[in-house]
Design a protein around this motif. Structure first.
Motif, short mmCIF file in Angstrom:
data_model
loop_
_atom_site.label_atom_id
_atom_site.label_comp_id
_atom_site.label_asym_id
_atom_site.label_seq_id
_atom_site.Cartn_x
_atom_site.Cartn_y
_atom_site.Cartn_z
N ALA A 14 0.77 -1.09 -0.07
CA ALA A 14 -0.23 0.09 -0.08
C ALA A 14 0.74 1.33 -0.04
CB ALA A 14 -1.07 -0.02 1.24
N GLY A 15 0.64 2.16 -0.85
CA GLY A 15 1.25 3.28 -1.10
C GLY A 15 2.14 3.31 -2.10
N GLY A 16 2.39 2.27 -2.62
CA GLY A 16 3.37 1.91 -3.62
C GLY A 16 2.65 2.43 -5.25
N SER A 17 3.67 2.08 -6.09
CA SER A 17 3.04 2.57 -7.60
C SER A 17 3.48 1.30 -8.42
CB SER A 17 3.92 3.88 -7.94
OG SER A 17 3.81 4.79 -7.29
N LEU A 18 2.68 1.12 -9.41
CA LEU A 18 2.93 0.49 -10.81
C LEU A 18 2.55 0.99 -12.00
CD1 LEU A 18 1.25 -3.02 -9.53
CD2 LEU A 18 3.62 -2.78 -9.94
N ARG A 19 3.05 0.81 -12.91
CA ARG A 19 2.78 1.38 -14.34
C ARG A 19 2.27 -0.02 -15.06
NH1 ARG A 19 5.77 4.70 -19.20
NH2 ARG A 19 6.79 2.41 -19.39
N GLN A 81 -0.30 4.74 -15.29
CA GLN A 81 0.41 4.87 -14.10
C GLN A 81 -0.45 4.92 -12.73
OE1 GLN A 81 3.94 5.18 -13.71
NE2 GLN A 81 3.39 4.99 -11.64
N MET A 82 -0.19 4.13 -11.69
CA MET A 82 -1.08 3.91 -10.60
C MET A 82 -0.15 4.28 -9.26
SD MET A 82 -3.18 0.39 -11.50
CE MET A 82 -1.55 -0.77 -11.26
N ASN A 83 -0.34 5.46 -8.50
CA ASN A 83 0.31 5.79 -7.42
C ASN A 83 -0.48 5.75 -6.18
OD1 ASN A 83 2.38 6.44 -9.21
ND2 ASN A 83 1.80 8.36 -9.50
N SER A 84 0.08 5.74 -5.16
CA SER A 84 -0.55 5.74 -3.80
C SER A 84 -1.61 4.57 -3.84
CB SER A 84 -1.30 7.02 -3.59
OG SER A 84 -0.48 8.19 -3.69
N PRO A 87 -5.17 -1.09 -0.89
CA PRO A 87 -5.79 -2.50 -0.92
C PRO A 87 -6.85 -2.69 -1.74
CG PRO A 87 -4.79 -2.25 1.28
CD PRO A 87 -4.93 -0.88 0.77
N GLU A 88 -7.93 -2.04 -1.75
CA GLU A 88 -9.03 -1.94 -2.45
C GLU A 88 -8.70 -1.63 -4.04
OE1 GLU A 88 -8.58 0.09 0.33
OE2 GLU A 88 -9.25 2.00 -0.12
N ASP A 89 -7.43 -1.34 -4.48
CA ASP A 89 -7.30 -1.48 -6.06
C ASP A 89 -6.75 -2.77 -6.40
OD1 ASP A 89 -5.50 1.72 -5.32
OD2 ASP A 89 -7.40 1.23 -6.15
N THR A 90 -6.88 -3.85 -5.61
CA THR A 90 -6.39 -5.31 -6.11
C THR A 90 -7.48 -5.53 -6.80
OG1 THR A 90 -5.17 -5.58 -4.03
CG2 THR A 90 -6.24 -7.60 -5.18
N GLN A 117 -2.91 -9.14 -13.19
CA GLN A 117 -3.12 -9.23 -11.68
C GLN A 117 -2.43 -8.04 -10.95
OE1 GLN A 117 -5.28 -11.13 -9.93
NE2 GLN A 117 -5.06 -9.68 -8.32
N VAL A 118 -3.13 -7.14 -10.40
CA VAL A 118 -2.64 -6.41 -9.49
C VAL A 118 -2.88 -6.59 -7.97
CG1 VAL A 118 -2.48 -3.78 -8.72
CG2 VAL A 118 -2.20 -4.46 -11.11
N THR A 119 -2.14 -6.84 -7.21
CA THR A 119 -2.23 -7.08 -5.93
C THR A 119 -1.58 -6.15 -4.98
OG1 THR A 119 -2.40 -9.40 -6.29
CG2 THR A 119 -2.20 -8.97 -3.91
N VAL A 120 -2.50 -5.31 -4.13
CA VAL A 120 -1.79 -4.66 -3.23
C VAL A 120 -2.00 -4.77 -1.85
CG1 VAL A 120 -2.04 -2.03 -2.32
CG2 VAL A 120 -2.48 -2.48 -4.80
N SER A 121 -1.00 -5.08 -0.99
CA SER A 121 -0.83 -5.60 0.34
C SER A 121 -1.00 -4.56 1.35
CB SER A 121 0.25 -6.62 0.59
OG SER A 121 1.52 -5.75 0.42
N SER A 122 -1.54 -4.57 2.47
CA SER A 122 -1.72 -3.64 3.54
C SER A 122 -0.70 -3.68 4.47
CB SER A 122 -3.09 -3.87 4.07
OG SER A 122 -3.35 -4.98 4.77
#
Length: 122
Positions: A14-19, A81-84, A87-90, A117-122
């Motif tokens: 959480a808080g990280g970024s992916l493109r 580009q996905m910033n910030s 977990p609900e962005d998973t 797949q995009v997985t955002v951990s808390s």
């Protein structure tokens, strides 16, 4: 017919970024409105962002200010580009192409990629 292939997904805190990238083949992307959608387990596919042929964009309220859609017609590629990240962005993220006007409605899109797949951990 246009073929779309997404890449760039993964696991991030959480808080990280992916493109995310969506590469097209078979047709020139500049002829299409491009969209990003996502689908979480047990939920319907939902709109994330879309970009017109001229570069105008629109976003879901849930990602506004955090995500940015762009296109590089010379590379026949669209980006998200996905910033910030939260977990609900998973979800599985899909790109899609549409020959009509800018729209947030999934059924209006004509071509879809296989998803990443995009997985955002808390």
């Amino acid at each position: 017919q246009v073929q779309l292939v997404e890449s760039g997904g993964g696991l991030v805190q959480a808080g990280g970024s992916l493109r995310l990238s969506c590469a097209a083949s078979g047709r020139t992307l500049s002829n299409y409105v491009m969209g990003w959608f996502r689908q979480a387990p047990g939920k319907e596919r939902e709109f994330v962002a879309a970009i017109s042929r001229s570069g105008g964009s629109t976003y879901a309220d849930s990602v506004k200010g955090r995500f940015t859609i762009s296109r590089d017609n010379a590379k026949n590629t669209v980006y998200l580009q996905m910033n910030s990240l939260k977990p609900e962005d998973t979800a599985v993220y899909y790109c899609a192409a549409e020959v009509g006007v800018l729209t947030t409605i999934p059924r209006r899109y004509d071509y879809w990629g296989q998803g990443t797949q995009v997985t955002v951990s808390s």
